[in-house]
Design a protein around this motif. Structure first.
Motif, PDB file in Angstrom:
ATOM      1  N   UNK A 119       0.833  -0.492   0.159  1.00  0.00           N
ATOM      2  CA  UNK A 119       0.445   0.253   0.333  1.00  0.00           C
ATOM      3  C   UNK A 119       1.124   1.457  -0.158  1.00  0.00           C
ATOM      4  N   UNK A 120       0.175   2.393   0.090  1.00  0.00           N
ATOM      5  CA  UNK A 120       0.551   3.208  -0.460  1.00  0.00           C
ATOM      6  C   UNK A 120       0.710   4.653   1.253  1.00  0.00           C
ATOM      7  N   UNK A 121       1.812   4.943   1.470  1.00  0.00           N
ATOM      8  CA  UNK A 121       1.049   6.184   2.642  1.00  0.00           C
ATOM      9  C   UNK A 121      -0.452   6.576   2.158  1.00  0.00           C
ATOM     10  N   UNK A 122      -0.411   6.738   3.786  1.00  0.00           N
ATOM     11  CA  UNK A 122      -1.844   8.335   4.189  1.00  0.00           C
ATOM     12  C   UNK A 122      -3.329   7.675   3.375  1.00  0.00           C
ATOM     13  N   UNK A 131      12.604  14.623   4.410  1.00  0.00           N
ATOM     14  CA  UNK A 131      13.925  14.094   3.816  1.00  0.00           C
ATOM     15  C   UNK A 131      14.087  15.282   1.977  1.00  0.00           C
ATOM     16  N   UNK A 132      14.885  15.717   1.542  1.00  0.00           N
ATOM     17  CA  UNK A 132      15.116  16.234  -0.121  1.00  0.00           C
ATOM     18  C   UNK A 132      14.995  15.088  -0.464  1.00  0.00           C
ATOM     19  N   UNK A 133      14.598  13.851  -0.458  1.00  0.00           N
ATOM     20  CA  UNK A 133      14.241  12.804  -1.894  1.00  0.00           C
ATOM     21  C   UNK A 133      13.019  13.359  -2.421  1.00  0.00           C
ATOM     22  N   UNK A 134      12.788  13.233  -3.525  1.00  0.00           N
ATOM     23  CA  UNK A 134      11.134  12.273  -4.188  1.00  0.00           C
ATOM     24  C   UNK A 134      10.800  14.131  -4.488  1.00  0.00           C
ATOM     25  N   UNK A 135       8.911  14.297  -4.827  1.00  0.00           N
ATOM     26  CA  UNK A 135       8.530  15.203  -5.343  1.00  0.00           C
ATOM     27  C   UNK A 135       7.108  15.317  -4.345  1.00  0.00           C
ATOM     28  N   UNK A 136       7.501  14.202  -3.813  1.00  0.00           N
ATOM     29  CA  UNK A 136       6.031  15.221  -2.319  1.00  0.00           C
ATOM     30  C   UNK A 136       6.158  14.825  -1.009  1.00  0.00           C
ATOM     31  N   UNK A 144      -3.878  11.746  -2.117  1.00  0.00           N
ATOM     32  CA  UNK A 144      -3.000  11.063  -1.571  1.00  0.00           C
ATOM     33  C   UNK A 144      -1.772  11.445  -2.142  1.00  0.00           C
ATOM     34  N   UNK A 145      -0.848   9.676  -1.444  1.00  0.00           N
ATOM     35  CA  UNK A 145       0.113   9.638  -2.256  1.00  0.00           C
ATOM     36  C   UNK A 145       0.747   8.611  -2.655  1.00  0.00           C
ATOM     37  N   UNK A 146       1.641   8.476  -3.701  1.00  0.00           N
ATOM     38  CA  UNK A 146       2.680   8.167  -4.503  1.00  0.00           C
ATOM     39  C   UNK A 146       3.174   7.270  -4.091  1.00  0.00           C
ATOM     40  N   UNK A 147       4.243   6.206  -4.907  1.00  0.00           N
ATOM     41  CA  UNK A 147       4.500   4.527  -3.988  1.00  0.00           C
ATOM     42  C   UNK A 147       5.788   5.148  -3.970  1.00  0.00           C
ATOM     43  N   UNK A 148       6.211   5.580  -4.614  1.00  0.00           N
ATOM     44  CA  UNK A 148       7.670   6.318  -5.049  1.00  0.00           C
ATOM     45  C   UNK A 148       7.724   7.207  -3.036  1.00  0.00           C
ATOM     46  N   UNK A 149       6.683   8.235  -3.047  1.00  0.00           N
ATOM     47  CA  UNK A 149       7.047   8.681  -1.940  1.00  0.00           C
ATOM     48  C   UNK A 149       7.117   7.747  -0.894  1.00  0.00           C
ATOM     49  N   UNK A 150       6.176   6.718  -0.346  1.00  0.00           N
ATOM     50  CA  UNK A 150       5.748   5.805  -0.088  1.00  0.00           C
ATOM     51  C   UNK A 150       6.946   5.628   0.955  1.00  0.00           C
ATOM     52  N   UNK A 151       8.193   4.494  -0.007  1.00  0.00           N
ATOM     53  CA  UNK A 151       8.918   3.244   0.471  1.00  0.00           C
ATOM     54  C   UNK A 151       9.923   4.593   0.231  1.00  0.00           C
ATOM     55  N   UNK A 152      10.142   5.603   0.355  1.00  0.00           N
ATOM     56  CA  UNK A 152      11.649   6.233   0.418  1.00  0.00           C
ATOM     57  C   UNK A 152      12.026   6.837   1.955  1.00  0.00           C
ATOM     58  N   UNK A 165       5.289  -4.838 -10.058  1.00  0.00           N
ATOM     59  CA  UNK A 165       5.056  -3.639 -10.500  1.00  0.00           C
ATOM     60  C   UNK A 165       3.425  -3.708 -10.835  1.00  0.00           C
ATOM     61  N   UNK A 166       3.185  -1.728 -10.495  1.00  0.00           N
ATOM     62  CA  UNK A 166       2.288  -1.681 -10.282  1.00  0.00           C
ATOM     63  C   UNK A 166       2.283  -0.135 -10.754  1.00  0.00           C
ATOM     64  N   UNK A 167       1.241   0.197 -11.835  1.00  0.00           N
ATOM     65  CA  UNK A 167       1.185   1.658 -11.987  1.00  0.00           C
ATOM     66  C   UNK A 167      -0.402   1.670 -11.190  1.00  0.00           C
ATOM     67  N   UNK A 168      -0.465   3.508 -11.053  1.00  0.00           N
ATOM     68  CA  UNK A 168      -0.545   3.541  -9.918  1.00  0.00           C
ATOM     69  C   UNK A 168      -1.587   5.653 -11.645  1.00  0.00           C
ATOM     70  N   UNK A 169      -2.969   5.799 -11.678  1.00  0.00           N
ATOM     71  CA  UNK A 169      -3.491   6.662 -11.863  1.00  0.00           C
ATOM     72  C   UNK A 169      -4.376   7.061 -10.517  1.00  0.00           C
ATOM     73  N   UNK A 170      -4.251   8.798 -10.573  1.00  0.00           N
ATOM     74  CA  UNK A 170      -4.424   9.703  -9.512  1.00  0.00           C
ATOM     75  C   UNK A 170      -4.921  10.349 -10.343  1.00  0.00           C
ATOM     76  N   UNK A 171      -6.156  11.127 -10.756  1.00  0.00           N
ATOM     77  CA  UNK A 171      -6.504  11.694 -11.269  1.00  0.00           C
ATOM     78  C   UNK A 171      -7.315  12.818 -10.296  1.00  0.00           C
ATOM     79  N   UNK A 172      -6.713  14.253 -10.078  1.00  0.00           N
ATOM     80  CA  UNK A 172      -6.983  15.320  -8.795  1.00  0.00           C
ATOM     81  C   UNK A 172      -7.317  16.613  -9.239  1.00  0.00           C
TER      82      UNK A 172
END
Length: 351
Positions: A66-69, A139-144, A155-163, A295-302
């Motif tokens: 899962x992703x965080x939050x 952290x300085x890593x990541x976009x979110x 909601x947040x990305x998998x990249x953010x959740x795993x860093x 792999x996982x593909x996530x599409x989020x329209x906000x």
């Protein structure tokens, strides 16, 4: 008027926590001078429902998938956030406190105050071009980022959740020119936000070139092995109303022989001063030695509608896993590799 927030640019400033909410709440005394103390903050809450699953617990997936939050169903609280800043001459201090599920998850409940300290650091502007920071900082890593008021998607990305979420240590920021910056840091191991019991530390670096950021992280003590992550975060204004954010990362750990890699695009269109719409398209994959990548593909329209200090964010999210991985349950109670959810969040910030 452009309303899109480019969160990485905010994170790259010395007063990262204060900049998230544009800290400017200063009182005037009789001599018309600014108070050295300022206070800002936010609160966020949301409603979320799953469209394609009958999962009763309301989470996106079992832990590790899962992703965080923002993973609860029905009405739920994100967090309350209070940021105090005190600045005296060339030195200052920032204390960033978080209360609620999002804050608890972000801090791992591992400080003496039950996980309410998100950031607490002091800084010294050694010169106009150099700043030293010591303490706990995001952290300085990541976009979110952790604070939802500074993210376009709720909601947040998998990249953010795993860093990593935060670091405890010391860093130096150098402004080499108007368009070039450098950050160097020495910190505790990965997400070790209180003390390091292993005698191991991590090293971080960030090179900023024309608002594009190249991040490097090396950890000699993560799970007893050598951890490494390289990350690119940036974006481009393709027009006055169209912004494209970009994030890509690769992570590996020598002890656990696991890691991840992925990339995300953030096209965002500002329709008016009050409304913008954006898509996060993400490809992410877990790696483990001896196993195929998952792999996982996530599409989020906000959507993002602003009324004074209030932001309303309706959001539709689709998650789809590959490699025969089925972490969800569909409406017929059968295992499923995909999940669709709808959420609407309200975020109120003040400064």
């Amino acid at each position: 008027m452009k309303t899109i927030i480019s969160t990485k640019y905010i994170k790259n400033t010395v007063l990262a926590a204060a900049a998230l909410f544009a800290v400017s709440a200063t009182a005037q005394d009789a001599d018309d001078t600014s108070s050295p103390f300022s206070l800002s903050g936010s609160i966020d809450t949301y409603f979320r429902t799953a469209l394609t699953t009958s999962d009763a617990d309301g989470t996106y997936a079992p832990e590790g998938a899962s992703t965080s939050f923002a993973n609860q169903t029905g009405f739920a609280l994100g967090m309350a956030n209070l940021i105090g800043t005190y600045e005296a001459g060339d030195t200052g201090v920032v204390v960033d406190l978080v209360f609620g599920p999002r804050g608890t998850e972000a801090t791992f409940e591992n400080d003496v105050l039950n996980g309410i300290i998100n950031q607490a650091y002091a800084y010294w502007n050694v010169s106009d071009k150099t700043t030293l920071t010591v303490g706990r900082f995001n952290t300085f890593l990541g976009y979110e980022v952790i604070a939802p008021a500074a993210n376009f998607n709720y909601s947040v990305s998998y990249l953010f959740s795993n860093g990593p979420f935060s670091h405890l240590g010391v860093k130096a920021d150098f402004e080499l020119s108007d368009d070039v910056s450098l950050m160097l840091g020495v910190m505790n191991p990965w997400d070790t936000n209180d003390i390091s019991l292993t005698g191991e530390y991590s090293l971080g670096a960030q090179l900023g070139l024309y608002d594009q950021f190249f991040n490097f992280y090396y950890d000699s003590g993560r799970n007893g092995g050598l951890g490494f992550e390289v990350d690119y975060t940036g974006g481009f204004d393709l027009s006055d109303s169209f912004f494209l954010g970009i994030n890509a990362a690769y992570n590996t750990n020598s002890e656990t022989e696991t890691g991840f890699y992925g990339a995300a695009l953030y096209p965002q269109i500002t329709a008016s001063e009050d409304f913008a719409i954006g898509l996060r398209g993400e490809y992410f994959a877990y790696t483990a030695d001896g196993f195929d990548d998952v792999p996982v593909i996530g599409l989020t329209l906000t959507g993002s509608y602003s009324k004074e200090n209030l932001i309303i964010k309706p959001e539709i999210r689709l998650d789809s896993w590959g490699n025969d991985f089925e972490p969800f349950t569909d409406n017929d109670l059968a295992p499923s590799s995909s999940l669709a959810t709808f959420a609407i969040a309200a975020i109120y910030s003040f400064d």
